[in-house]
Design a protein around this motif. Structure first.
Motif, short mmCIF file in Angstrom:
data_model
loop_
_atom_site.label_atom_id
_atom_site.label_comp_id
_atom_site.label_asym_id
_atom_site.label_seq_id
_atom_site.Cartn_x
_atom_site.Cartn_y
_atom_site.Cartn_z
N SER A 102 0.70 -1.20 -0.10
CA SER A 102 0.12 0.13 -0.03
C SER A 102 0.87 1.20 -0.08
CB SER A 102 -0.91 0.04 1.34
OG SER A 102 -2.03 -0.89 1.21
N GLY A 103 2.08 1.23 0.77
CA GLY A 103 2.79 2.47 0.85
C GLY A 103 3.44 2.86 -0.59
N TYR A 104 4.02 1.46 -1.26
CA TYR A 104 4.45 1.92 -2.49
C TYR A 104 3.59 2.37 -3.40
CZ TYR A 104 9.20 0.18 -1.41
OH TYR A 104 10.50 0.10 -1.12
N LEU A 105 2.27 1.75 -3.44
CA LEU A 105 1.39 2.10 -4.40
C LEU A 105 1.03 3.60 -4.21
CD1 LEU A 105 -1.05 -1.00 -4.53
CD2 LEU A 105 0.09 0.09 -6.30
N GLU A 106 0.74 3.98 -3.08
CA GLU A 106 0.40 5.45 -2.76
C GLU A 106 1.20 6.49 -3.22
OE1 GLU A 106 -0.79 6.25 1.49
OE2 GLU A 106 -2.31 4.75 0.92
N VAL A 165 0.90 6.46 -7.04
CA VAL A 165 -0.12 7.15 -7.34
C VAL A 165 0.14 8.58 -7.51
CG1 VAL A 165 -2.29 8.05 -6.86
CG2 VAL A 165 -2.02 5.48 -6.87
N ASP A 166 0.88 9.10 -6.37
CA ASP A 166 1.26 10.52 -6.21
C ASP A 166 2.36 11.02 -7.13
OD1 ASP A 166 -0.32 10.70 -3.95
OD2 ASP A 166 1.32 10.57 -2.42
N ASN A 167 2.91 10.08 -7.72
CA ASN A 167 3.91 10.47 -8.91
C ASN A 167 3.87 9.89 -10.28
OD1 ASN A 167 6.40 11.79 -6.99
ND2 ASN A 167 5.65 9.95 -5.88
N PRO A 188 0.95 7.34 -18.92
CA PRO A 188 -0.31 7.26 -19.54
C PRO A 188 -1.58 6.88 -18.80
CG PRO A 188 1.20 5.81 -20.53
CD PRO A 188 1.70 6.04 -19.22
N ALA A 189 -2.80 7.75 -19.00
CA ALA A 189 -3.92 7.63 -18.24
C ALA A 189 -4.51 6.26 -17.87
CB ALA A 189 -5.26 8.07 -19.07
N ARG A 190 -4.21 5.16 -18.62
CA ARG A 190 -4.65 3.96 -18.25
C ARG A 190 -3.76 3.26 -16.99
NH1 ARG A 190 -1.72 0.02 -21.57
NH2 ARG A 190 -0.41 1.28 -23.07
N TRP A 191 -2.53 3.75 -17.13
CA TRP A 191 -1.54 3.25 -16.06
C TRP A 191 -1.94 3.83 -14.76
CZ3 TRP A 191 0.37 -1.25 -16.47
CH2 TRP A 191 0.52 -1.79 -17.63
N GLN A 192 -2.41 5.09 -14.97
CA GLN A 192 -2.65 5.99 -13.84
C GLN A 192 -3.88 5.48 -13.10
OE1 GLN A 192 -3.00 10.15 -14.07
NE2 GLN A 192 -1.31 10.32 -15.62
N ALA A 235 -4.85 2.12 -13.37
CA ALA A 235 -4.52 1.07 -12.64
C ALA A 235 -4.09 1.00 -11.53
CB ALA A 235 -3.89 0.17 -13.81
N LEU A 236 -3.21 2.00 -11.43
CA LEU A 236 -2.52 2.39 -10.08
C LEU A 236 -3.56 2.78 -9.04
CD1 LEU A 236 0.85 4.21 -11.06
CD2 LEU A 236 0.64 2.02 -9.96
N ARG A 237 -4.39 3.71 -9.40
CA ARG A 237 -5.37 4.09 -8.53
C ARG A 237 -6.25 2.89 -7.88
NH1 ARG A 237 -5.76 8.71 -11.67
NH2 ARG A 237 -7.75 7.77 -12.38
N THR A 238 -6.60 2.03 -8.78
CA THR A 238 -7.59 1.03 -8.42
C THR A 238 -6.86 -0.15 -7.74
OG1 THR A 238 -8.55 1.03 -10.66
CG2 THR A 238 -8.93 -0.80 -9.45
#
Ligand code: ADP
Length: 271
Positions: A54-58, A61-63, A68-72, A74-77
């Protein structure tokens, strides 16, 4: 064998006849204990890796602005889902501690009014754009003797559920009153309501009146099981009144012996 668990059932027939059945339920007890230990161990073991993920994912997401939008997306999900899993593990651990009685902190005199005000404030944040209307009706000066953290998680589960299962603009009433029978905390909403056939089973783990909704509401499915165990630990019980479309009311009943006067409280107990 260290402990033998026996179940004794006595039936009376006529004036003097009795049938006494003694059943050895030791194995059942052991299995139940193993189930609890297993859930608790798995939750403990999963917590640390999940916190790291979770820490890494956050951070990602912040960076992620340059991605590309689809990766953003995916990361948010992924970040959302891992925080859901964290909430689930927190609830599983809490529930297994409540079941074993291990979670019993020191009993203090709890200022229910202050606690409920704080919970409603947090619930307002959860409500956000939906702008539910909150009404707090706590005239009684009586306080409750119990475990502050346990009571807070029980009451906040009820208030947060009221928000989750009430459409935008609906009302949520929280009231605290005492009478001859004891003290009662009621959380009432003008939400979707519950079909009466589901009511007796709602406090079972993962039981949901409408399984298709839980993805939207984001609950862990353990909230009411937690409420039930907290109340059991406080000699209380939960009453659920509801009609589809009319809203629901969840009432926590506590016996009079649980009431306390504010003057008798240790200094740390007020919020
Ligand atoms: P969940 O995480 O699914 O909300 P809970 O144990 O808190 O789990 O609640 C169990 C089920 O009880 C919910 O899935 C929902 O169907 C029903 N429920 C709980 N509170 C309410 C409410 N205020 N209004 C309508 N239904 C509710």
């Amino acid at each position: 064998r260290p402990h033998l668990h026996l179940q004794i059932q006595i039936s009376l027939f006529g004036e003097d006849d009795r049938l006494i059945v003694v059943k050895d339920v030791t194995r059942l007890f052991q299995l139940e204990q193993m189930r609890r230990d297993f859930v608790s161990n798995v939750s403990h073991e999963m917590r640390t890796p999940l916190t790291v993920i979770s820490g890494y994912l956050e951070t990602m997401v912040d960076n992620s602005d340059d991605l590309p939008a689809r990766w953003q997306k995916a990361l948010r999900t992924m970040a959302q889902q891992s925080s859901r899993m964290e909430a689930l593990i927190t609830d599983l651990l809490l529930l297994s501690k409540l079941e074993t009685g291990e979670h019993h902190g020191a009993e203090v005199v709890v200022n229910v009014e202050a606690m409920c005000r704080q919970i409603c404030q947090d619930a307002r944040a959860l409500s956000g754009e939906a702008r539910h209307e909150f009404q707090l009706d706590i005239a009684e000066r009586h306080f409750l003797r119990g475990d502050q953290d346990q009571l807070r998680s029980a009451f906040s589960n009820l208030v947060f559920n009221a928000v989750k299962y009430t459409p935008a603009g609906g009302k949520i009433f929280v009231s605290w009153y005492t009478n001859r029978e004891g003290a009662h905390l009621s959380v009432k909403d003008t939400g979707i309501g519950i079909d009466p056939i589901h009511i007796p089973r709602l406090t079972e783990r993962f039981y949901r009146a409408d399984p298709s909704r839980h993805k939207e509401t984001g609950g862990t499915g353990l909230g009411l099981a937690i409420v039930k165990h907290v109340l059991l630990n406080h000699d209380g019980k939960l009453e659920i009144l509801s009609r589809i479309g009319d809203g629901s009311e969840f009432i926590c009943h506590f016996p009079r012996e649980r009431l306390a006067e504010p003057e008798t409280l240790p200094a740390s107990a007020t919020e």
